[in-house]
Write a protein that holds these residues in place. Sequence first.
Motif, short mmCIF file in Angstrom:
data_model
loop_
_atom_site.label_atom_id
_atom_site.label_comp_id
_atom_site.label_asym_id
_atom_site.label_seq_id
_atom_site.Cartn_x
_atom_site.Cartn_y
_atom_site.Cartn_z
N GLU B 86 -18.54 -15.31 -92.47
CA GLU B 86 -17.82 -15.83 -91.43
C GLU B 86 -16.29 -15.01 -91.10
O GLU B 86 -16.07 -14.58 -90.51
CB GLU B 86 -17.88 -17.70 -91.17
CG GLU B 86 -19.20 -18.00 -90.83
CD GLU B 86 -19.51 -18.67 -91.81
OE1 GLU B 86 -19.49 -18.29 -92.95
OE2 GLU B 86 -20.32 -19.64 -92.01
N ALA B 87 -15.90 -14.84 -92.12
CA ALA B 87 -14.95 -14.09 -92.50
C ALA B 87 -14.94 -12.91 -91.45
O ALA B 87 -13.74 -12.22 -90.94
CB ALA B 87 -14.54 -14.18 -93.04
N SER B 88 -15.79 -11.79 -92.18
CA SER B 88 -15.83 -10.57 -91.63
C SER B 88 -15.85 -10.48 -90.15
O SER B 88 -15.67 -9.84 -89.76
CB SER B 88 -17.07 -10.38 -92.76
OG SER B 88 -17.01 -10.63 -94.15
N ILE B 89 -16.84 -11.78 -90.11
CA ILE B 89 -17.36 -11.19 -88.41
C ILE B 89 -16.38 -12.26 -87.26
O ILE B 89 -16.13 -11.19 -86.86
CB ILE B 89 -18.87 -12.21 -88.46
CG1 ILE B 89 -19.90 -11.13 -89.08
CG2 ILE B 89 -19.20 -11.98 -87.06
CD1 ILE B 89 -20.98 -12.62 -89.19
N VAL B 90 -15.90 -13.34 -87.52
CA VAL B 90 -14.41 -13.30 -86.93
C VAL B 90 -13.57 -12.90 -87.00
O VAL B 90 -13.06 -12.88 -86.11
CB VAL B 90 -14.81 -15.61 -86.84
CG1 VAL B 90 -13.33 -15.41 -86.43
CG2 VAL B 90 -16.24 -16.36 -86.97
N GLY B 91 -13.46 -12.64 -88.09
CA GLY B 91 -11.69 -12.02 -88.47
C GLY B 91 -11.93 -10.45 -87.57
O GLY B 91 -10.82 -10.04 -87.26
N SER B 92 -12.68 -9.66 -87.84
CA SER B 92 -12.75 -8.45 -87.28
C SER B 92 -12.85 -8.57 -85.73
O SER B 92 -11.89 -7.99 -85.43
CB SER B 92 -14.15 -7.45 -87.06
OG SER B 92 -14.96 -8.47 -87.61
N THR B 93 -13.54 -9.74 -85.20
CA THR B 93 -13.47 -10.18 -84.08
C THR B 93 -12.16 -10.27 -82.97
O THR B 93 -11.65 -10.03 -82.46
CB THR B 93 -14.64 -11.06 -83.34
OG1 THR B 93 -15.97 -10.29 -83.48
CG2 THR B 93 -14.76 -11.05 -81.55
N ALA B 94 -11.18 -10.81 -83.86
CA ALA B 94 -10.49 -11.77 -82.89
C ALA B 94 -9.39 -10.48 -83.47
O ALA B 94 -8.55 -10.44 -82.75
CB ALA B 94 -10.32 -12.39 -84.01
N ALA B 95 -9.51 -9.05 -84.30
CA ALA B 95 -8.68 -8.19 -83.57
C ALA B 95 -8.80 -7.85 -82.16
O ALA B 95 -7.96 -6.27 -82.00
CB ALA B 95 -8.57 -7.95 -84.64
N LEU B 96 -9.85 -7.85 -81.95
CA LEU B 96 -10.34 -7.18 -80.51
C LEU B 96 -9.54 -7.67 -79.47
O LEU B 96 -9.49 -8.68 -78.73
CB LEU B 96 -11.75 -6.64 -80.40
CG LEU B 96 -11.74 -6.54 -81.73
CD1 LEU B 96 -14.15 -6.92 -81.85
CD2 LEU B 96 -12.23 -4.63 -82.09
N ASP B 97 -9.26 -6.72 -78.35
CA ASP B 97 -10.12 -7.19 -76.65
C ASP B 97 -11.06 -7.59 -76.06
O ASP B 97 -12.37 -7.19 -76.60
CB ASP B 97 -8.50 -5.90 -76.26
CG ASP B 97 -8.32 -6.11 -74.62
OD1 ASP B 97 -7.16 -6.44 -74.83
OD2 ASP B 97 -9.32 -5.62 -74.13
N LYS B 98 -10.67 -8.11 -74.71
CA LYS B 98 -11.81 -8.79 -74.22
C LYS B 98 -12.45 -7.62 -73.66
O LYS B 98 -14.17 -7.43 -73.26
CB LYS B 98 -12.13 -9.71 -73.08
CG LYS B 98 -11.01 -9.33 -72.57
CD LYS B 98 -10.79 -10.79 -71.93
CE LYS B 98 -9.50 -9.93 -70.37
NZ LYS B 98 -10.49 -8.40 -69.94
N ASP B 99 -12.13 -6.34 -73.45
CA ASP B 99 -12.67 -5.82 -72.98
C ASP B 99 -13.66 -4.26 -73.85
O ASP B 99 -14.04 -3.49 -73.14
CB ASP B 99 -11.71 -4.91 -72.11
CG ASP B 99 -11.02 -5.68 -71.19
OD1 ASP B 99 -12.68 -6.49 -70.71
OD2 ASP B 99 -10.35 -5.40 -69.99
N ASP B 100 -13.02 -4.98 -75.48
CA ASP B 100 -13.31 -3.67 -76.14
C ASP B 100 -15.46 -4.15 -76.65
O ASP B 100 -15.27 -5.24 -76.70
CB ASP B 100 -13.01 -3.85 -77.50
CG ASP B 100 -11.28 -3.75 -77.65
OD1 ASP B 100 -11.43 -2.92 -76.58
OD2 ASP B 100 -10.69 -3.74 -78.27
N VAL B 101 -16.11 -2.98 -76.28
CA VAL B 101 -17.47 -3.43 -76.42
C VAL B 101 -18.28 -3.31 -77.92
O VAL B 101 -17.77 -2.86 -78.56
CB VAL B 101 -17.91 -3.23 -75.75
CG1 VAL B 101 -19.65 -2.45 -76.05
CG2 VAL B 101 -17.72 -2.88 -74.10
N ILE B 102 -18.54 -4.73 -77.96
CA ILE B 102 -18.84 -5.83 -79.44
C ILE B 102 -20.99 -5.15 -78.87
O ILE B 102 -21.99 -4.95 -78.57
CB ILE B 102 -19.18 -6.96 -79.42
CG1 ILE B 102 -18.01 -7.20 -79.38
CG2 ILE B 102 -20.49 -7.76 -81.00
CD1 ILE B 102 -17.97 -8.41 -79.89
N LEU B 103 -21.24 -4.08 -80.05
CA LEU B 103 -22.20 -3.78 -80.90
C LEU B 103 -22.73 -4.46 -82.05
O LEU B 103 -21.90 -3.55 -82.95
CB LEU B 103 -22.13 -1.98 -80.83
CG LEU B 103 -22.68 -1.66 -79.11
CD1 LEU B 103 -20.52 -0.70 -78.99
CD2 LEU B 103 -23.64 -0.13 -79.02
#
Lengths: 282, 324
Positions: B86-103
């Motif tokens: 969870e830390a890897s996944i949520v910690g990284s997503t939390a650093a992004l802007d909502k318009d950054d695309v996740i693949l």
Amino acid sequence: MQEQFGRDRCFNTPLTEQGIAGFANGLASYGMTAVAEIQFADYIFPAFDQIVNESAKFRYRSGNQFDVGGLTFRTPYGGGIAGGHYHSQSPEAYFTQTPGLKVVIPRNPEQAKGLLLAAIRDPNPVIFFEPKRLYRASVGEVPAGDYQIELGKAQVVKQGRDITVLAWGAQMEIVEKACERAEKEGISCEIIDLRTLAPWDVDTVAKSVTKTGRLLINHEAPLTGGFAGEIAATIQQECFLSLESPISRVCGLDTPYPLIHEKEYMPDELKTFEAIKASVAF
Amino acid sequence: MSNAPLTNETVHRVSFLDKASLHIPILRILQADGTTYENAVLPVIDKTLAEKIFDTCVFTRVLDERMLGAQRQGRISFYMTCTGEEASIVGSTAALDKDDVILAQYREHASLRYRGFSTEQFMNQMFSNEKDLGKGRQMPIHYGSRELNYQTISSPLATQIPQATGVAYGMKLQGKRNVAICYFGEGAASEGDFHAGLNMAAVLKAPVIFFCRNNGYAISTPTEEQFAGNGIASRGVGYGMHTIRVDGNDMLAVLAATQQARAHAIEHNAPVLIEAMTYRLGAHSSSDDPSGYRSKEEEAKWQQHDPVKRFKLWMINKGWMQRS
């Protein structure tokens, strides 16, 4: 092109076909128009997964939330250039069996421009196979303006009564010559350029065969598993009661594309001419 | 040429390099007791962000428990958990802007939750009902959301890697100040698409963050049977991109690395590779039984490094959460 459009839009890539295809999928998924070039169709196979599992299924798998409709692959295919088995293959049938892809093959420069513009603007991924032996051999007028040729439509390039002769790409020149020979022997040939293999224009072909009662299909790819088999199966279903002879296939041989025996391999003018006569005499 | 090999030294006897030649430290900010290391440089984080991160982790853990149970009861056909990562996944997503695309690869639904995917939307997908955004066409956990800039999951591994490069290049062409982030495992990094995607991103200068979850196993294949080099991070250096290895169970380290990776990617139109060292506490999927390839002792050891508990202790220390 780099001078006209800039190096950001027209550029070399590292030498990785799967990367080119994957990159193009991503670019198109972000709403961009992407034209990806694979230097020879013989080298498209490292990109097969990205094309068959990704490009073709992008829209489907997302429930139409994402697509790569802006994507077109350009790749030269076919033999006749003394290129042996890695510079001569015709791999179109690997792709026609993948729902989600369109497959287009032009026969001359005028057709190439109109079909390529249509392919680029089509809201689906398209593989555009270019007959490479025509790059240097083919001379033809090309209109200067913007024009498109509708995808999915075959073209009757010559009307005739006795037999329908169907081909695409560089083989169109071959079948036209074979038909000229046949005409001299009193056989009236109707010639059709299929132009789009997926989705292919069943109606135009079926209408023609209903009229002539005979069909010959010519392609450069090996016979077994080639697209002629698909056409033959569909046309016998559609036109069974109109057929005067078995549907005939004049295709490449079931062997790796040979270097020194290229002339024997090719479904050439004389093989086609003989098959036309045999079909009419059946 | 700017990309010419950086050789400025000539030797006159044979001398090979080996994997130890490349020194790769690991970033740790948060200690097991929830205190931070002395001199640690913390990420940008306030109470609101911390609470959102924590809530996402708790939701995901409950979702994983319930849905694995639902699969065992035959209610859904398939499931995958992200327990332990969870830390890897949520910690990284939390650093992004909502318009950054996740693949994503497939084990990153915590990231989708962080962006606002509702419980009902999760259920719609897993039960393949008529409200599923994917129209019931894919197995459970193959989520996608246009609205949340989360591209639909594809089962074939690593195909999203060169695609992320293409997405990021599109952002650059459109003049966006955004990044694409691409999640994958250390197993997927053996695929050709990994090498193609990273090299193209570096050469074509695409603002993409490659986020490797090095969780120890590709289904049953341990890392020692997956690669012989210095992890995945060594490859980023080889491709000429900024690279960092972080403790993937350290929420603050992951957040800090990804925040700075994002800033670098945007400022320089350049890719960054993050290798997060973590551990898949659950099975690969509902079709897998890890007891056949790893020990209870090993699992118990990693239970001690639970990333959510560590982050919770930090929040309690900060006074942002009551001890419970």
